[in-house]
Structure formats: structure tokens, C-alpha cells
Design a protein around this motif. Structure first.
Motif, PDB file in Angstrom:
ATOM      1  N   VAL A   1      56.252  51.044  54.847  1.00  0.00           N
ATOM      2  CA  VAL A   1      56.925  51.942  55.794  1.00  0.00           C
ATOM      3  C   VAL A   1      58.067  51.207  56.483  1.00  0.00           C
ATOM      4  CG1 VAL A   1      56.662  53.224  57.937  1.00  0.00           C
ATOM      5  CG2 VAL A   1      54.939  53.430  56.149  1.00  0.00           C
ATOM      6  N   ALA A   2      57.784  50.002  56.967  1.00  0.00           N
ATOM      7  CA  ALA A   2      58.829  49.214  57.632  1.00  0.00           C
ATOM      8  C   ALA A   2      59.972  48.934  56.661  1.00  0.00           C
ATOM      9  CB  ALA A   2      58.237  47.907  58.156  1.00  0.00           C
ATOM     10  N   GLY A   3      59.624  48.572  55.420  1.00  0.00           N
ATOM     11  CA  GLY A   3      60.645  48.276  54.434  1.00  0.00           C
ATOM     12  C   GLY A   3      61.489  49.482  54.089  1.00  0.00           C
ATOM     13  N   ASN A   4      60.885  50.664  54.020  1.00  0.00           N
ATOM     14  CA  ASN A   4      61.618  51.882  53.702  1.00  0.00           C
ATOM     15  C   ASN A   4      62.738  52.126  54.707  1.00  0.00           C
ATOM     16  OD1 ASN A   4      61.772  54.596  52.249  1.00  0.00           O
ATOM     17  ND2 ASN A   4      61.462  55.234  54.360  1.00  0.00           N
ATOM     18  N   PHE A   5      62.420  52.030  55.999  1.00  0.00           N
ATOM     19  CA  PHE A   5      63.438  52.257  57.021  1.00  0.00           C
ATOM     20  C   PHE A   5      64.420  51.098  57.113  1.00  0.00           C
ATOM     21  CE2 PHE A   5      60.148  55.258  58.487  1.00  0.00           C
ATOM     22  CZ  PHE A   5      60.928  56.403  58.560  1.00  0.00           C
ATOM     23  N   LEU A   6      63.921  49.877  56.944  1.00  0.00           N
ATOM     24  CA  LEU A   6      64.813  48.718  56.933  1.00  0.00           C
ATOM     25  C   LEU A   6      65.821  48.826  55.795  1.00  0.00           C
ATOM     26  CD1 LEU A   6      65.607  45.866  57.915  1.00  0.00           C
ATOM     27  CD2 LEU A   6      63.878  44.958  56.338  1.00  0.00           C
ATOM     28  N   GLY A   7      65.339  49.250  54.617  1.00  0.00           N
ATOM     29  CA  GLY A   7      66.227  49.392  53.476  1.00  0.00           C
ATOM     30  C   GLY A   7      67.315  50.429  53.707  1.00  0.00           C
ATOM     31  N   GLY A   8      66.979  51.558  54.342  1.00  0.00           N
ATOM     32  CA  GLY A   8      67.983  52.560  54.658  1.00  0.00           C
ATOM     33  C   GLY A   8      69.030  52.026  55.618  1.00  0.00           C
ATOM     34  N   TRP A   9      68.572  51.286  56.627  1.00  0.00           N
ATOM     35  CA  TRP A   9      69.489  50.690  57.606  1.00  0.00           C
ATOM     36  C   TRP A   9      70.401  49.664  56.948  1.00  0.00           C
ATOM     37  CZ3 TRP A   9      70.184  45.740  59.616  1.00  0.00           C
ATOM     38  CH2 TRP A   9      70.924  45.648  60.804  1.00  0.00           C
ATOM     39  N   LEU A  10      69.834  48.790  56.138  1.00  0.00           N
ATOM     40  CA  LEU A  10      70.625  47.755  55.467  1.00  0.00           C
ATOM     41  C   LEU A  10      71.623  48.363  54.489  1.00  0.00           C
ATOM     42  CD1 LEU A  10      67.905  45.042  54.697  1.00  0.00           C
ATOM     43  CD2 LEU A  10      69.859  44.813  56.248  1.00  0.00           C
ATOM     44  N   ALA A  11      71.189  49.381  53.749  1.00  0.00           N
ATOM     45  CA  ALA A  11      72.076  49.992  52.753  1.00  0.00           C
ATOM     46  C   ALA A  11      73.287  50.640  53.407  1.00  0.00           C
ATOM     47  CB  ALA A  11      71.308  51.015  51.924  1.00  0.00           C
ATOM     48  N   ASP A  12      73.099  51.261  54.566  1.00  0.00           N
ATOM     49  CA  ASP A  12      74.209  51.891  55.276  1.00  0.00           C
ATOM     50  C   ASP A  12      75.155  50.864  55.889  1.00  0.00           C
ATOM     51  OD1 ASP A  12      73.508  54.501  54.698  1.00  0.00           O
ATOM     52  OD2 ASP A  12      72.354  54.781  56.539  1.00  0.00           O
ATOM     53  N   ARG A  13      74.654  49.677  56.220  1.00  0.00           N
ATOM     54  CA  ARG A  13      75.455  48.685  56.924  1.00  0.00           C
ATOM     55  C   ARG A  13      75.966  47.558  56.024  1.00  0.00           C
ATOM     56  NH1 ARG A  13      72.522  51.502  59.949  1.00  0.00           N
ATOM     57  NH2 ARG A  13      73.006  51.929  62.136  1.00  0.00           N
ATOM     58  N   ALA A  14      75.090  46.943  55.261  1.00  0.00           N
ATOM     59  CA  ALA A  14      75.496  45.844  54.390  1.00  0.00           C
ATOM     60  C   ALA A  14      75.981  46.323  53.037  1.00  0.00           C
ATOM     61  CB  ALA A  14      74.338  44.859  54.218  1.00  0.00           C
ATOM     62  N   GLY A  15      75.574  47.527  52.654  1.00  0.00           N
ATOM     63  CA  GLY A  15      75.901  48.036  51.333  1.00  0.00           C
ATOM     64  C   GLY A  15      74.712  47.909  50.400  1.00  0.00           C
ATOM     65  N   PRO A  16      74.616  48.784  49.421  1.00  0.00           N
ATOM     66  CA  PRO A  16      73.432  48.779  48.553  1.00  0.00           C
ATOM     67  C   PRO A  16      73.297  47.539  47.686  1.00  0.00           C
ATOM     68  CG  PRO A  16      75.039  50.410  47.809  1.00  0.00           C
ATOM     69  CD  PRO A  16      75.507  49.928  49.135  1.00  0.00           C
ATOM     70  N   VAL A  17      74.381  47.029  47.117  1.00  0.00           N
ATOM     71  CA  VAL A  17      74.265  45.900  46.191  1.00  0.00           C
ATOM     72  C   VAL A  17      73.837  44.612  46.889  1.00  0.00           C
ATOM     73  CG1 VAL A  17      75.463  44.467  44.486  1.00  0.00           C
ATOM     74  CG2 VAL A  17      75.856  46.935  44.542  1.00  0.00           C
ATOM     75  N   PRO A  18      74.463  44.210  48.019  1.00  0.00           N
ATOM     76  CA  PRO A  18      73.957  43.024  48.715  1.00  0.00           C
ATOM     77  C   PRO A  18      72.492  43.172  49.147  1.00  0.00           C
ATOM     78  CG  PRO A  18      76.149  43.566  49.502  1.00  0.00           C
ATOM     79  CD  PRO A  18      75.714  44.709  48.636  1.00  0.00           C
ATOM     80  N   THR A  19      72.108  44.371  49.563  1.00  0.00           N
ATOM     81  CA  THR A  19      70.725  44.607  49.962  1.00  0.00           C
ATOM     82  C   THR A  19      69.776  44.389  48.792  1.00  0.00           C
ATOM     83  OG1 THR A  19      71.367  46.214  51.660  1.00  0.00           O
ATOM     84  CG2 THR A  19      69.101  46.327  50.858  1.00  0.00           C
ATOM     85  N   LEU A  20      70.092  44.971  47.648  1.00  0.00           N
ATOM     86  CA  LEU A  20      69.220  44.868  46.482  1.00  0.00           C
ATOM     87  C   LEU A  20      69.189  43.456  45.913  1.00  0.00           C
ATOM     88  CD1 LEU A  20      70.208  48.253  44.794  1.00  0.00           C
ATOM     89  CD2 LEU A  20      68.064  47.734  45.973  1.00  0.00           C
ATOM     90  N   THR A  21      70.296  42.738  46.002  1.00  0.00           N
ATOM     91  CA  THR A  21      70.319  41.344  45.554  1.00  0.00           C
ATOM     92  C   THR A  21      69.329  40.512  46.354  1.00  0.00           C
ATOM     93  OG1 THR A  21      72.648  41.505  44.882  1.00  0.00           O
ATOM     94  CG2 THR A  21      71.781  39.302  45.285  1.00  0.00           C
ATOM     95  N   MET A  22      69.374  40.674  47.663  1.00  0.00           N
ATOM     96  CA  MET A  22      68.451  39.939  48.533  1.00  0.00           C
ATOM     97  C   MET A  22      66.996  40.289  48.229  1.00  0.00           C
ATOM     98  SD  MET A  22      66.426  40.490  51.487  1.00  0.00           S
ATOM     99  CE  MET A  22      67.176  41.850  52.392  1.00  0.00           C
ATOM    100  N   LEU A  23      66.725  41.542  47.925  1.00  0.00           N
ATOM    101  CA  LEU A  23      65.355  41.967  47.663  1.00  0.00           C
ATOM    102  C   LEU A  23      64.818  41.380  46.357  1.00  0.00           C
ATOM    103  CD1 LEU A  23      65.540  45.720  48.741  1.00  0.00           C
ATOM    104  CD2 LEU A  23      64.781  43.751  50.074  1.00  0.00           C
ATOM    105  N   CYS A  24      65.663  41.311  45.336  1.00  0.00           N
ATOM    106  CA  CYS A  24      65.226  40.691  44.073  1.00  0.00           C
ATOM    107  C   CYS A  24      64.845  39.230  44.288  1.00  0.00           C
ATOM    108  CB  CYS A  24      66.336  40.780  43.034  1.00  0.00           C
ATOM    109  SG  CYS A  24      66.641  42.425  42.370  1.00  0.00           S
ATOM    110  N   ILE A  25      65.671  38.520  45.030  1.00  0.00           N
ATOM    111  CA  ILE A  25      65.389  37.107  45.298  1.00  0.00           C
ATOM    112  C   ILE A  25      64.091  36.959  46.083  1.00  0.00           C
ATOM    113  CG2 ILE A  25      66.216  35.056  46.518  1.00  0.00           C
ATOM    114  CD1 ILE A  25      69.091  36.058  45.884  1.00  0.00           C
ATOM    115  N   ALA A  26      63.897  37.820  47.084  1.00  0.00           N
ATOM    116  CA  ALA A  26      62.676  37.753  47.891  1.00  0.00           C
ATOM    117  C   ALA A  26      61.434  37.985  47.039  1.00  0.00           C
ATOM    118  CB  ALA A  26      62.747  38.778  49.024  1.00  0.00           C
ATOM    119  N   GLN A  27      61.489  38.940  46.116  1.00  0.00           N
ATOM    120  CA  GLN A  27      60.339  39.204  45.254  1.00  0.00           C
ATOM    121  C   GLN A  27      60.024  38.008  44.356  1.00  0.00           C
ATOM    122  OE1 GLN A  27      58.260  42.113  45.116  1.00  0.00           O
ATOM    123  NE2 GLN A  27      59.279  42.278  47.090  1.00  0.00           N
TER     124      GLN A  27
END
Length: 378
Positions: free
Chosen positions: A247-273
């Protein structure tokens, strides 16, 4: 009121889909499935969704969105009741396929509606809210369903899903307007998306990202039982913790995508996984360390939804509804791939190797993300 109602419907869908993972142990016992084949409970659903959702969305592309959502949620609720009464593994798996068809009609339509009524730059927030139902299902529905299944029998959990689906269906009938504007689609629209291989590569990132997660997640209940010694309460608490992180990640992801952009957000998430999942090879571990691992893994896993959907819509602006259906199908392609890979890992190397396998798939997802983005821009 429209967005919350759509989110509520997705809550029912999410509970029905994912509660089977929390109950994979009791279901395996009830239908005499071994550890390597227990993933079929998810794989059958995933494959059916992946094939059925795009075709059904195209087939019903001329119908009112309210009609399609009512049909999809109705099929899903009936299938939950059939699962609860299943006398054999064959009936169970057939009903799981039927539930996938219902969800495959409902969930992509909710995404398309949310995207269509949102201003540019606000899509992330709207999509995150609609899909909050799926993530809240993990923090509330899946742990509750898991506890009920261990306490009263797995059948009871699916009866709860059937009843919840009926309640949500009444909400859709009552509150969703009959005249929602929508982008009509047909099989030509679907063919157009499939022919655009650059846009298709954008969509398929969803599959590779989630495949890494499901290498571990599909077998999490078995892993917790065998390596941590957890039973009903322990497994339930871990799934509740994962749901809270989702739940926290869902809202965090929406916030990050609107501000940082979808590609930088997804890049960071792949590395974290890729960094986090090898931790599952270290079980057993201290309970607090496991809690921290689960929470971070869930947050960085379920932050991907809004950013990826924004990429899909922007890559397919003229065919957004069908593209989102394919993206939803890719979720379950990823789940099927992950559960299949995980099953093979268990057979060849055992449960302890699941985390390493998941991390390697996360690295592949990062390569896929950067490659697909380069192709889309080229």
C-alpha cells in the motif's frame, strides 16, 4: 465517488487472486499437490488472464464501461464460489481460469477510466488510487483470508471473496454512471498495438519486473513454514506486513512517477529488487530482520504500478484501453513466469535459492527497461 468505487472493486479482485498464495499450503494438502507443482494455482490464473484479458477487452470494446465492469466482476464472484465448492484439483484450476477472465475484463477497464478522466501530470495519483484496492487487498484481504483459511478451512476464504464481490458489484451498479465516455476498441485496435513492437516492449517490462518478484512471492508461504517454522499466525502476519508495504509503495510510486518521472522511478526499483531479494537465501533469520526485509521488498516492488502505466499510456495514446489490458495481462505473464522459474529453482536447487533467482531476474528487468525506453524514443 467514481475512483473510490473502482478501487473497491479492485480490492475484491485482489483478495480473490492473492489469497490463494497465502493458502498454498492448505490447498496443496487438500488436492495432493507437491511443492514444485503447487504454483499451478497461480500459474493457471496468470496464463488465463494473460491470454483472455486483451481478447475480452477488444471483444467488448464497443460496450458501455459500466456493463463490462458489471459482467467482469460478476464472473469473478461466481468463480470464487465454484472454487469454494471444488471437489478436485481439475475443478479448482478451471474455476481459477474463469476468475481470471472476470478480472481481465474488470481491472483494465478501471485503469482506462482513471487515465481518461485525469489531467496530464495527475495520472499517477489517479491510477495509484484505483489500484490501491489491489494493494489494500494485500494488507487487509489476503492476511484476513489466510487467517480464515487456516482457522476455518480454505473454502471459507473463497466464500468470503464471493460475498465481497457481490457487495462490490452492488456498488458498481449503484454509483458508476451509464454514460461514462470511453475509447472504443476492437480486434483491429488490439492488432495495432501488437504490431507496434516498440510499444509492446514497453508493455512487456511489466512481465520481467514482476517475474522476479513472483519467483519468491509465489512460494513465500512454503518458505516461511519450512525455514522460519511459521504456521497460521506467523504466515498471516508476514502477508499483512507485505500488504502494508505494498500500500505504501503504491502511493509512493504514484508520487515519484509524477515528480521524478516514470523511467528514473522504475530504474531505482529494479536496482532495489536486485539488492533485496538475495536476503531470502539467508533464512532463517531474526524476526525483526525478516520484517524489515519484507517491508522494504513490498514497498520497492509495488511502487512500479503507476510509473509503468504512465509509460504504457504515453506509448499508446490512441489505443490506451487495449494497451492497458495488455499491460494487465503482462502482470500475469510475469506472475506465471516467476512461479514457473521458482518451481524449477525449487526442483533443482531447493527453496533457499529462490532469492538469488529472483534477483537475477530483477537485473534482467533493468536491462529490459533501459532497452525498451531507448527503442521507444528511437
Amino acid at each position: 465517488m467514481l475512483i473510490p468505487i473502482l478501487s473497491l472493486g479492485n480490492f475484491a479482485i485482489g483478495m480473490g487472486v492473492f489469497v490463494a498464495i497465502g493458502l498454498i499450503g492448505p490447498l496443496s494438502d487438500a488436492f495432493s499437490l507437491d511443492d514444485g507443482t503447487a504454483g499451478l494455482i497461480l500459474t493457471i490464473y496468470a496464463v488465463s488472464y494473460a491470454i483472455g484479458s486483451p481478447l475480452l477487452v477488444a471483444l467488448t470494446g464497443h460496450l458501455a464501461r459500466r456493463t463490462v465492469m458489471i459482467t467482469g466482476l460478476g464472473i469473478f464472484g461466481v468463480s470464487a464460489a465454484v472454487i469454494a465448492m471444488a471437489p478436485s484439483a481439475e475443478i479448482l484450476l478451471a474455476a481459477r481460469a474463469m476468475s481470471a477472465f472476470g478480472a481481465g475484463l474488470f481491472t483494465p477497464i478501471t485503469a482506462g477510466v482513471a487515465a481518461s478522466i485525469s489531467a496530464r501530470g495527475k495520472e499517477g495519483k489517479a491510477l495509484a488510487t484505483v489500484f490501491a484496492g489491489l494493494t489494500f487487498a494485500q494488507v487487509l484481504g489476503v492476511p484476513a483470508g489466510t487467517w480464515i483459511g487456516y482457522q476455518f478451512g480454505w473454502e471459507t476464504s473463497f466464500w468470503v471473496v464471493a460475498i465481497l464481490s457481490a457487495i462490490c458489484l452492488l456498488g458498481i451498479i449503484r454509483y458508476v454512471p451509464r454514460d461514462l465516455p470511453f475509447q472504443a476498441s476492437n480486434f483491429s485496435t488490439l492488432a495495432g498495438v501488437l504490431r507496434d513492437w516498440r510499444a509492446l516492449m514497453v508493455i512487456l517490462f511489466t512481465a520481467t519486473f514482476l517475474a522476479g518478484i513472483y519467483v519468491v512471492y509465489t512460494y513465500l508461504g512454503l518458505l516461511l513454514e519450512s525455514r522460519m517454522g511459521y504456521s497460521r499466525d506467523g504466515v498471516t502476519s508476514i502477508f499483512a506486513l507485505f500488504g502494508a508495504g505494498a500500500v505504501a509503495g503504491n502511493f509512493l510510486g504514484g508520487w515519484l512517477a509524477d515528480r521524478a518521472g516514470p523511467v528514473p522511478t522504475l530504474t531505482m526499483l529494479c536496482i532495489a529488487q536486485a539488492v533485496l531479494m538475495p536476503g531470502f537465501a539467508l533464512l532463517p533469520m531474526d524476526a525483526m530482520a525478516l520484517f524489515a526485509l519484507m517491508l522494504l521488498w513490498a514497498i520497492f516492488g509495488w511502487s512500479f504500478v503507476a510509473g509503468q502505466q504512465i509509460r504504457v499510456v504515453r506509448a499508446n495514446p490512441e489505443r490506451a484501453t487495449v494497451a492497458l489490458a495488455l499491460n494487465a495481462a503482462a502482470i500475469y505473464i510475469g506472475a506465471a513466469l516467476g512461479s514457473t522459474i521458482g518451481g524449477h529453482i525449487i526442483t533443482l536447487q531447493g527453496l533457499d535459492a529462490l532469492g538469488i533467482g529472483g534477483a537475477l531476474v530483477a537485473v534482467l528487468a533493468l536491462v529490459h527497461l533501459l532497452g525498451s525506453e531507448r527503442l521507444a524514443r528511437g
